[in-house]
Enzyme design. Structure first.
Site, mmCIF file in Angstrom:
data_model
loop_
_atom_site.group_PDB
_atom_site.id
_atom_site.type_symbol
_atom_site.label_atom_id
_atom_site.label_comp_id
_atom_site.label_asym_id
_atom_site.label_seq_id
_atom_site.Cartn_x
_atom_site.Cartn_y
_atom_site.Cartn_z
ATOM 1 N N ASP A 10 -37.734 87.790 32.039
ATOM 2 C CA ASP A 10 -37.162 86.893 31.037
ATOM 3 C C ASP A 10 -38.317 86.256 30.292
ATOM 4 O O ASP A 10 -38.989 85.363 30.806
ATOM 5 C CB ASP A 10 -36.295 85.841 31.727
ATOM 6 C CG ASP A 10 -35.730 84.801 30.745
ATOM 7 O OD1 ASP A 10 -35.913 84.970 29.533
ATOM 8 O OD2 ASP A 10 -35.123 83.821 31.223
ATOM 9 N N LYS A 73 -42.422 82.637 21.149
ATOM 10 C CA LYS A 73 -41.242 83.482 20.931
ATOM 11 C C LYS A 73 -40.580 83.188 19.583
ATOM 12 O O LYS A 73 -39.963 84.075 18.976
ATOM 13 C CB LYS A 73 -40.252 83.256 22.076
ATOM 14 C CG LYS A 73 -39.032 84.157 22.077
ATOM 15 C CD LYS A 73 -38.245 83.905 23.358
ATOM 16 C CE LYS A 73 -36.998 84.744 23.441
ATOM 17 N NZ LYS A 73 -36.293 84.523 24.722
ATOM 18 N N GLU A 180 -30.322 88.952 26.358
ATOM 19 C CA GLU A 180 -30.309 87.940 27.419
ATOM 20 C C GLU A 180 -28.913 87.634 27.949
ATOM 21 O O GLU A 180 -28.726 87.553 29.174
ATOM 22 C CB GLU A 180 -30.991 86.668 26.909
ATOM 23 C CG GLU A 180 -32.486 86.838 26.716
ATOM 24 C CD GLU A 180 -33.140 85.753 25.887
ATOM 25 O OE1 GLU A 180 -34.371 85.801 25.714
ATOM 26 O OE2 GLU A 180 -32.418 84.861 25.404
ATOM 27 N N ASP A 207 -25.551 80.945 26.629
ATOM 28 C CA ASP A 207 -26.983 80.970 26.969
ATOM 29 C C ASP A 207 -27.735 80.014 26.054
ATOM 30 O O ASP A 207 -28.026 80.330 24.904
ATOM 31 C CB ASP A 207 -27.503 82.403 26.816
ATOM 32 C CG ASP A 207 -28.950 82.552 27.282
ATOM 33 O OD1 ASP A 207 -29.562 81.535 27.668
ATOM 34 O OD2 ASP A 207 -29.463 83.677 27.262
#
Length: 595
Positions: A10, A73, A180, A207
């Site tokens: 992850d 990210k 994800e 999420d």
């Protein structure tokens, strides 16, 4: 070697997590050297040869913030001019600049023996290398190369490509880029399958992490800097804390700490060491919720949009699975519980679900002979289309198509008096006009015959299991070599961040204004297509029959008008021309039955 461990990673905005798969019953979240099961997504550069990664980097960032990079990210695959990048850059202590192709590039102070400029995927590669090393140290197995890396479901082509490049640079054999929410659902599915047998359920995966948010419906068969204004008002006579780059990491740390504490108690105090004193303000849960009300409301709007896209009611959802640390916020859980009128699934650790699920997927891909009772297929998060007449996007692969996905379409060009090259432009997004979507680049096919009446190209698009686009163009007519093909791909090129070197950013297609504008354009296009179909059918009849003078004249004028248009006309204009042409045709006994 086929029983060698494989891993799931992850690659989070705030934290990374790695899980190792030995067998379907032997999947573990791996702690780092400090015994922590999640590792901060921080990279710090010192005067030493090797940069610090993880917990040590985060600690150094408190002392030397300009040398520490985090939240990278948010920059993967993005152009420097992206408004989101420009906004984020204002609150980071490190510098973001424009690279050779317009991509976002990170800069740290120069030091002997190392460079000072880095692409986001280079920083991500250091994080992935760290996760790889953590897994190797834990299993005492070297090297571990096979891995599944997760990405947000909404990641576009450039972002997925940059993530893949980071994985290869880290020495990984990337078995799959996995969404994800799908990974979190697989973690839940694994728990169900190993505990009570297979179950057919429709899950909503919510999420909410430190910097990304996804809502996905799965079938199994950043907000503002908190309290800066209060510090300025109560302690600093209006002095701007954010102007001091050394304060930013500490302010972020205490704000995040307060968010965590308020998930368990109703009031806390934020203390910030500033110069020779300690600044402190009290923050209650109610005030925290008020500060973030717009963000919470947007979360629920996206939940409703996800249900709408899936053509489901909330009553059809079996379970709501939480992933991402921010789902521990009581207000978030309260809103979800009230909306679905059911208890939320908390059995899967919100911080670890994505890594665990990606490790399950790594095992499925690497050990197909031993894990046959589970299968996983992701879907496209965005539509892929080609530019058509008047800049209207022709969708080839709709969003939510199962991966891998393939589609094709034939495209006719205008007459080719001098043009020897036909350009096919590709876009991703949900708006009608290409100008309102994100450019993916263009496919250029040369060698067409000058003076040909028109050229025809077959375009084949394929989105592979990683969610990365591949395109083939084939000449069908008007070309010197019929059948000639040209290929382009958004697949791996480790030294390039963006396939097209930039492009128009997609606008918010869910807004009422966008929906109204798109509906108006679609209506005009439908009327335009109906008129063109009528003209084509009449021209086919004209080739075998001699038309009356009035019909031939009116058809010729309508055809000339429609092909001479430089801009799209209104629905009313197309309808008027259609009705008049259809009336004249019927008066002479020609019934085309265009619907």
């Amino acid at each position: 070697m086929k029983d060698k461990p494989v891993i799931g990673i992850d690659l989070g905005t705030s934290y990374c997590c790695v899980a190792v798969f030995r067998n379907i019953d032997g999947i573990e979240i791996v702690p780092n050297e400090f015994g922590e099961r999640i590792t901060p997504s921080y990279v710090a550069f010192t005067d030493e040869d090797k940069p610090l990664v993880g917990t040590a980097a985060k600690k150094m960032g408190l002392r030397h913030p300009e040398q520490c990079i985090y939240e990278v990210k948010r920059l993967l695959g993005r152009s420097f001019r992206d408004p989101a990048v420009q906004q984020d850059a204002q609150r980071w202590p490190f510098k973001v600049s424009s690279g050779p192709c317009g991509e976002a590039v990170l800069e740290v102070p120069e030091a002997r023996g190392r460079k000072s400029s880095f692409r986001p995927e280079q920083i991500s590669a250091l994080l992935l290398k760290k996760m790889k090393q953590i897994a190797e140290d834990y299993t005492n197995c070297r090297p571990i190369t096979d891995a599944v890396i997760t990405v947000p479901a909404y990641f576009d082509q450039c972002q997925r490509k940059a993530t893949m490049a980071a994985g290869v640079s880290a020495g990984l054999n990337v078995l799959r880029l996995m969404s994800e929410p799908t990974a979190a659902a697989l973690a839940y599915g694994h728990m169900e399958l190993t505990g009570r047998g297979p179950v057919g359920k429709k899950l909503l995966v919510f999420d909410l992490g430190g910097g990304t948010f996804d809502v996905s419906i799965v079938t199994i068969e950043e907000g503002p800097d908190e309290h800066c204004e209060r510090f300025k008002k109560d302690h600093l006579d209006g002095e701007d804390l954010l102007a001091n780059p050394r304060v930013l990491p500490r302010l972020k740390q205490v704000a995040v700490g307060a968010k965590h504490i308020l998930s368990f108690i109703r009031e806390t105090e934020i203390d910030l060491d500033y110069r020779d004193r300690v600044l402190g303000v009290k923050l209650g849960r109610a005030e925290f919720e008020a500060l973030n009300k717009d963000l919470f409301d947007r979360c629920m709007t996206i939940v409703e949009q996800a249900l709408c896209d899936a053509k489901m009611s909330k009553d059809e959802i079996s379970d709501v699975v939480l992933a991402g640390g921010s789902t521990r916020i009581p207000k978030v859980q309260e809103m979800l519980t009230a909306f679905f009128n059911r208890l939320l699934i908390k059995a899967v650790n919100a911080d670890e679900a994505v890594a665990f699920g990606s490790a399950v997927q790594a095992g499925l891909l690497a050990r197909r002979d031993k894990c046959t009772e589970i299968s996983v297929r992701d879907v496209t998060s965005v539509s892929i289309g080609v530019e058509g007449h008047f800049g209207i996007r022709r969708v080839l692969i709709p969003r939510n198509s199962l991966l891998p996905a393939t589609a094709s379409g034939k495209f006719s060009t205008s007459p080719l008096p001098t043009a020897l090259v036909v350009t096919i432009r590709l876009f991703e997004g949900e708006r009608v006009l290409c100008a309102h979507n994100r450019s993916l680049g263009e496919l250029r096919l040369g060698g067409f015959t000058p003076g040909a009446q028109y050229g025809e190209v077959l375009v084949v698009v394929n989105i592979d299991a990683h969610g990365i686009l591949h395109v083939i163009g084939e000449a069908l007519k008007g070309h010197k070599e019929t059948g000639k093909k040209v290929e382009a791909t958004g697949a791996l090129e480790t030294n390039v961040v963006q396939w097209s070197g930039g492009g128009t950013e997609a606008t918010d297609w869910c807004s009422p204004t966008a929906k109204a504008e798109d509906a108006r354009i679609w209506a005009a296009k439908d009327s335009m297509d109906r008129l063109w179909t009528l003209m084509q059918k009449l021209r086919e009849q004209q080739s075998s029959n001699k038309f009356p003078v009035e019909l031939e004249k009116h058809l010729g004028e309508t055809f000339a008008w429609s092909h001479g248009q430089q801009e799209r006309a209104s629905k009313e204009d197309y309808d008027k021309l259609y009705e008049e042409l259809d009336r004249i045709a019927r008066s002479y006994g020609y019934f085309m039955n265009v619907t």
